[in-house]
Design an enzyme around this catalytic site. Structure first.
Site, PDB file in Angstrom:
ATOM      1  N   SER A  25       0.829  -1.207   0.000  1.00  0.00           N
ATOM      2  CA  SER A  25       0.000   0.000   0.000  1.00  0.00           C
ATOM      3  C   SER A  25       0.865   1.259   0.000  1.00  0.00           C
ATOM      4  CB  SER A  25      -0.963  -0.034   1.189  1.00  0.00           C
ATOM      5  OG  SER A  25      -1.968   0.950   1.044  1.00  0.00           O
ATOM      6  N   ASP A  66      -8.679  -2.824  -6.788  1.00  0.00           N
ATOM      7  CA  ASP A  66      -8.101  -2.552  -5.474  1.00  0.00           C
ATOM      8  C   ASP A  66      -9.145  -1.914  -4.569  1.00  0.00           C
ATOM      9  OD1 ASP A  66      -6.687  -0.572  -3.521  1.00  0.00           O
ATOM     10  OD2 ASP A  66      -5.131  -2.021  -4.095  1.00  0.00           O
ATOM     11  N   HIS A  71      -6.674  -5.940  -1.250  1.00  0.00           N
ATOM     12  CA  HIS A  71      -5.677  -4.896  -1.013  1.00  0.00           C
ATOM     13  C   HIS A  71      -4.585  -5.491  -0.134  1.00  0.00           C
ATOM     14  CE1 HIS A  71      -4.142  -0.800  -0.713  1.00  0.00           C
ATOM     15  NE2 HIS A  71      -4.049  -0.924   0.598  1.00  0.00           N
TER      16      HIS A  71
END
Length: 416
Positions: free
Chosen positions: A198, A294, A361
């Protein structure tokens, strides 16, 4: 290895989980805090006997001005390698969103995302950080490091706000951590891999070529970005939610001078905080792992509540199974934009790619999505095998899934 499905909810900033059936379901009170999932999944895994690794504060960091948002020392978790991996190093950059204004950063400095005072003294190492060969076949015996994230700017800022008591020193934290690890043996590494998830995945792309320059030409150095391909894309209202967020981060935290000059020579600094404008220019081999849908980008960039005052996207953003055909077509357009963004990158033989058609994610730190009996696969290849084949040059890996809903191996995230 048994299947694990998690039911999670946020209470006082923590994710509590129990087992559910069929998918990952979350009941969250503030969906903008989805970055908590990045840490939550490494805390709660299918590992019955997880490796717990203690926090090491970087004692020399303060004299270098390398401090968290609140001025405390930064830190990392290190588990030493052994055997054939004793001289190989894997650095994992923690994720967790960004802060783009004084108010958000003041709030953040009272949490583990902005202060080592609030960081866990021990964390689990799972997925790509696991020390078990059956869970992490290629990197289990390497020196493995989790660098904690406490600057709110993807390890890239260098400024301060004295009035608010804020230190934006991400770039200095990065340098201090690398210096500390080099002194502990990393300078002599034969193999090195910089990874991150991330906001940490974005940091990998920003810092990758610098990482390569830490080593001699005899060291095999590559980088892995997981869920870091944030796209400069309009939201459902036609606005620019994520561009506005990134512009705030870049301006507030003094990021401009720490961005790759190959980009800032011809684009504005905010554009150079977007991976799509960086990845094809990088010299170091890079592997991108990303969900085509995502879930962080859907909830916080594409269809945030601020861009959807009527609530038309509310059900869809929580659960893809409730999306209308028109909404799915919109999300297919997002997937197509992602594929266009990696087209030139993918044409370079040195690079690798694993883009699966999941609503997910971060997939490298979670055991269930990294390497397990029911892990997500593309062409029968799990993420761990794809990354290993690429890193060790066993095969060229450019894996792109067919569009949703064709992939039945996904571990999708659903919220309620």
């Amino acid at each position: 290895m048994r299947k694990l499905f998690l039911l999670g909810f946020v209470v006082a900033g923590m994710i509590l989980v129990t087992e559910a059936k069929g998918y990952f379901e979350f009941n969250v009170t503030e969906l903008d805090h989805i970055e908590e999932l990045e840490f939550g999944f490494s805390k709660f895994s299918s590992n019955f006997n997880p490796l717990m690794v203690g926090l090491t504060l970087i004692r020399g960091a303060g004299s270098k001005g390398a401090v968290c948002l609140d001025g405390t020392l930064p830190g990392y978790h290190l588990h030493r390698g052994h055997g054939s991996g004793a001289n190989s190093w894997l650095i994992q950059l923690e994720g967790g969103g960004w802060c783009d204004n004084i108010r958000n950063c003041v709030y953040r400095k009272k949490s583990r995302r902005g202060s080592s005072n609030y960081m866990e003294k021990q964390i689990q190492f799972t997925g790509i950080l696991s020390n078990k060969a059956q869970e992490n076949p290629d990197f289990f015996n390497w020196n493995r490091v989790k660098l904690r994230y406490c600057d709110g700017g993807s390890f890239s800022g260098d400024s301060q706000n004295k009035a608010a008591g804020l230190q934006f020193r991400g770039e200095k934290i990065w340098r201090a951590a690398m210096d500390d690890l080099k002194a502990k043996g990393m300078r002599n590494a034969k193999q090195a891999l910089l990874s991150g998830c991330s906001a940490g995945g974005l940091a990998v792309i920003l810092r990758c070529d610098e990482f390569r320059n830490l080593f001699s030409g005899n060291t095999k150095v590559k980088c892995l970005s997981d869920a870091g391909l944030f796209l400069d894309t309009p939201d459902v209202s036609g606005g620019h939610t994520i561009r506005n967020l990134y512009n705030g981060v870049v301006q507030l935290q003094g990021v401009k001078n720490n961005l790759p000059h190959l980009c800032t020579n011809h684009l504005n600094p905010t554009s150079c905080f977007f991976p799509q404008n960086l990845i094809s220019q990088m010299k170091t081999p890079l592997f991108i792992v990303n969900a085509a849908y995502d879930i962080w980008q859907i909830q916080s960039s594409i269809a945030p509540p601020s861009a959807d005052p009527s609530g038309y996207w509310h059900e869809c953003r929580l659960n893809h199974g409730r999306c209308t055909p028109a909404q799915i077509r919109f999300l297919q357009g997002f997937r197509n934009q992602m594929l266009r963004a990696v087209r030139g990158f993918s044409n370079l033989k040195k690079n690798g790619l694993f883009i699966n058609s999941c609503f997910a994610h971060c997939q490298t730190e979670r055991q269930d999505t990294w390497f397990a009996d029911d892990s997500p696969v593309i062409h029968k290849k799990a993420v761990a095998i794809a990354v290993g084949d690429w890193y060790f040059d066993r095969a060229e890996v450019k894996l792109i899934d067919c569009p949703y809903p064709c992939d039945r191996s996904c571990h999708n995230l659903v919220f309620r």
